[in-house]
Scaffold this active site. Structure first.
Site, PDB file in Angstrom:
ATOM      1  N   SER A  19      55.744 -38.259 -31.652  1.00 15.41           N
ATOM      2  CA  SER A  19      54.758 -37.511 -32.728  1.00 15.41           C
ATOM      3  C   SER A  19      54.665 -35.983 -32.541  1.00 15.41           C
ATOM      4  O   SER A  19      54.436 -35.479 -33.420  1.00 15.41           O
ATOM      5  CB  SER A  19      53.599 -38.170 -32.520  1.00 15.41           C
ATOM      6  OG  SER A  19      53.566 -39.545 -32.994  1.00 15.41           O
ATOM      7  N   PHE A  30      33.855 -39.244 -32.006  1.00 14.24           N
ATOM      8  CA  PHE A  30      33.004 -40.346 -32.171  1.00 14.24           C
ATOM      9  C   PHE A  30      33.223 -41.390 -31.029  1.00 14.24           C
ATOM     10  O   PHE A  30      32.458 -42.449 -30.963  1.00 14.24           O
ATOM     11  CB  PHE A  30      33.191 -40.954 -33.378  1.00 14.24           C
ATOM     12  CG  PHE A  30      32.885 -40.198 -34.755  1.00 14.24           C
ATOM     13  CD1 PHE A  30      31.393 -40.016 -34.968  1.00 14.24           C
ATOM     14  CD2 PHE A  30      33.838 -39.549 -35.728  1.00 14.24           C
ATOM     15  CE1 PHE A  30      31.034 -39.394 -36.004  1.00 14.24           C
ATOM     16  CE2 PHE A  30      33.379 -38.643 -36.652  1.00 14.24           C
ATOM     17  CZ  PHE A  30      31.775 -38.605 -36.744  1.00 14.24           C
ATOM     18  N   GLU A  41      45.074 -37.615 -40.452  1.00 12.87           N
ATOM     19  CA  GLU A  41      45.742 -38.753 -39.866  1.00 12.87           C
ATOM     20  C   GLU A  41      45.020 -39.869 -39.593  1.00 12.87           C
ATOM     21  O   GLU A  41      44.106 -40.298 -39.140  1.00 12.87           O
ATOM     22  CB  GLU A  41      45.977 -38.200 -38.478  1.00 12.87           C
ATOM     23  CG  GLU A  41      47.137 -38.978 -37.785  1.00 12.87           C
ATOM     24  CD  GLU A  41      47.521 -38.723 -36.280  1.00 12.87           C
ATOM     25  OE1 GLU A  41      48.202 -39.194 -35.796  1.00 12.87           O
ATOM     26  OE2 GLU A  41      46.263 -38.455 -35.772  1.00 12.87           O
ATOM     27  N   ASP A  70      49.473 -46.228 -36.114  1.00 14.15           N
ATOM     28  CA  ASP A  70      50.690 -46.098 -34.734  1.00 14.15           C
ATOM     29  C   ASP A  70      50.111 -46.915 -33.762  1.00 14.15           C
ATOM     30  O   ASP A  70      51.116 -47.791 -33.197  1.00 14.15           O
ATOM     31  CB  ASP A  70      50.658 -44.565 -34.472  1.00 14.15           C
ATOM     32  CG  ASP A  70      51.687 -44.350 -33.410  1.00 14.15           C
ATOM     33  OD1 ASP A  70      52.920 -44.411 -33.297  1.00 14.15           O
ATOM     34  OD2 ASP A  70      51.139 -44.188 -32.385  1.00 14.15           O
ATOM     35  N   ASP A 107      54.797 -39.274 -39.726  1.00 17.47           N
ATOM     36  CA  ASP A 107      55.526 -38.364 -38.791  1.00 17.47           C
ATOM     37  C   ASP A 107      56.785 -39.284 -38.184  1.00 17.47           C
ATOM     38  O   ASP A 107      57.671 -38.607 -37.521  1.00 17.47           O
ATOM     39  CB  ASP A 107      54.697 -37.853 -37.611  1.00 17.47           C
ATOM     40  CG  ASP A 107      53.949 -38.744 -37.068  1.00 17.47           C
ATOM     41  OD1 ASP A 107      53.785 -40.039 -37.405  1.00 17.47           O
ATOM     42  OD2 ASP A 107      53.270 -38.367 -35.930  1.00 17.47           O
ATOM     43  N   HIS A 108      56.865 -40.715 -38.298  1.00 15.35           N
ATOM     44  CA  HIS A 108      57.993 -41.375 -37.981  1.00 15.35           C
ATOM     45  C   HIS A 108      57.552 -42.954 -38.389  1.00 15.35           C
ATOM     46  O   HIS A 108      56.563 -43.095 -38.817  1.00 15.35           O
ATOM     47  CB  HIS A 108      58.008 -41.542 -36.362  1.00 15.35           C
ATOM     48  CG  HIS A 108      56.683 -41.898 -35.780  1.00 15.35           C
ATOM     49  ND1 HIS A 108      56.124 -42.872 -35.826  1.00 15.35           N
ATOM     50  CD2 HIS A 108      55.762 -40.870 -35.130  1.00 15.35           C
ATOM     51  CE1 HIS A 108      54.942 -43.154 -35.081  1.00 15.35           C
ATOM     52  NE2 HIS A 108      54.820 -41.651 -34.687  1.00 15.35           N
ATOM     53  N   HIS A 125      58.954 -46.227 -31.635  1.00 14.14           N
ATOM     54  CA  HIS A 125      58.993 -45.631 -32.710  1.00 14.14           C
ATOM     55  C   HIS A 125      60.278 -46.117 -33.221  1.00 14.14           C
ATOM     56  O   HIS A 125      61.233 -46.666 -32.340  1.00 14.14           O
ATOM     57  CB  HIS A 125      58.769 -44.224 -32.824  1.00 14.14           C
ATOM     58  CG  HIS A 125      57.633 -43.550 -32.490  1.00 14.14           C
ATOM     59  ND1 HIS A 125      57.305 -42.522 -31.951  1.00 14.14           N
ATOM     60  CD2 HIS A 125      56.156 -44.288 -32.432  1.00 14.14           C
ATOM     61  CE1 HIS A 125      55.976 -42.107 -31.914  1.00 14.14           C
ATOM     62  NE2 HIS A 125      55.443 -43.438 -32.133  1.00 14.14           N
TER      63      HIS A 125
END
Length: 380
Positions: free
Chosen positions: A10, A185, A230, A235, A276-277, A371
């Site tokens: 990433s 959080f 995001e 992921d 991103d992938h 990935h």
């Protein structure tokens, strides 16, 4: 792909997205001529790339980052930090002799007084806290910083900002009188969407709720704004081999996109949605339309499960590599506590593959799913 890998991580992919420049595995918003883990900040500064967030800030626009991962994780960090190691998220991660600042410190130090990001929301609370201070939500957890800095306090002082760490505090924030907001959080990543309400006693907002409030804060600026959102835990669900959580978080991300569309006008606001992938995650086996996506394959016109050549049914979804098949009381990352179990190790006939704790079968045994290298779609 990245400059040195066919299948990327990433850090270089998000760097490419926010700077327009391909770079190497593990580095953030610097070019490919710097070796990974370069310790000399002078070298980093000589090779750093300008990000779209920094360009927006230079134009007088407001800027923000929202993520369900740590705000110091590779994808969000690429928008505001420059470093030769994505894992240098807090100063206790820096090796001896390093003059490069850690990523959490860069979130504060890379911006002039009163000119920081207006919004930074997600997880990673302990990366901003000194190791002498206990976490407000988990009393046995301490901060990770060795330098004594409390970056949550510094954010408030330097940027005339507000800091929150739970849902009640978040809900109480009035965007009309909030100049900047730091919201952290969890000590690390926020909860998966499937676990958010049942696993977090202090509560945390959904990614759509964070997006909603971020836009309310940012759109006060007549010069406009840049916001990166995001769905980072998509992921993580895939890495754990748990499609249930990966897909549930994808639905949450879709809700955030819908919220952003409702709150903006396409005449003056561009919304881009991409990844991103990809992951080594497949949808296969010729299941009929309407068959449960998390279920076992049933062919068109059929009522019985399709069988593989070993005589056992198989799922529509699977992974090319990873930790493999498990059914666990709690899903997601708990698979890392179990032995790797790849291949066809169980008869799925009576297994509820739609259960949240089901982890799909995988082919190649690895400690974590990887990935993949195919092109990703871009929607705008």
């Amino acid at each position: 792909y990245s400059a040195n890998q066919q299948t990327p991580d990433s850090a270089p992919t998000m760097t490419a997205m926010v700077t327009g420049v391909k770079t190497s595995d593990g580095v953030l918003s610097i070019d490919q001529d710097v070796a990974r883990q370069e310790k000399d900040n002078a070298v980093i500064q000589a090779h750093k790339l300008t990000t779209i967030l920094e360009l927006a800030k230079a134009r007088g626009m407001s800027t923000g980052v929202v993520t369900t991962a740590r705000v110091t994780h590779a994808t969000p960090a690429a928008t505001y930090a420059h470093t030769a190691e994505r894992d240098w998220e807090t100063d206790s991660k820096l090796p001896a002799g390093t003059s490069v600042k850690d990523i959490a410190a860069q979130a504060v130090d890379n911006f002039a007084a009163n000119h920081g990001m207006e919004v930074l929301m997600g997880g990673g609370r302990t990366y901003f806290m000194p190791n002498t201070k206990f976490d407000p939500e988990y009393p046995t957890v301490k901060g990770r910083r060795k330098d004594g800095r409390d970056l949550t306090s510094e954010w408030q002082t330097k940027f005339n900002g507000k800091y929150v760490w739970n849902k009640a505090q978040f809900d109480a924030i009035d965007p009309a009188n909030t100049k900047s907001l730091l919201a952290l959080f969890e000590p690390s990543h926020v909860q998966y969407e499937a676990d958010r309400e049942k696993m977090d006693g202090a509560g945390e907002p959904s990614i759509a709720e964070m997006t909603d409030k971020a836009i309310d804060i940012l759109q006060k600026n007549k010069k406009g704004f840049f916001l990166m959102v995001e769905g980072g835990r998509i992921d993580h669900g895939h890495h754990a081999g748990n499609a249930y959580r990966a897909l549930t978080d994808t639905i949450a991300m879709s809700d955030a996109v819908r919220k952003a569309m409702e709150k903006t006008d396409p005449e003056d606001t561009l919304i881009v949605v991409s990844a991103d992938h990809s992951h080594v995650f497949t949808i296969a086996g010729y299941p009929k339309r309407g068959n449960p996506i998390l279920g076992k394959v049933v062919g068109a016109g059929k009522t019985d499960f399709a069988k593989a050549s070993d005589g056992m049914p198989y799922t529509t979804l699977s992974y090319a590599n990873g930790r493999g098949y498990h059914v666990l009381p709690v899903g997601g990352d708990t698979s890392y506590n179990e032995p790797i179990q790849t291949g066809r190790v169980a008869d799925m006939t009576h297994v509820d593959t739609t259960d949240q704790g089901f982890h799909q079968e995988a082919l190649v045994p690895l400690s974590s799913e990887t990935h993949a290298g195919e092109d990703v779609a871009i929607f705008a």
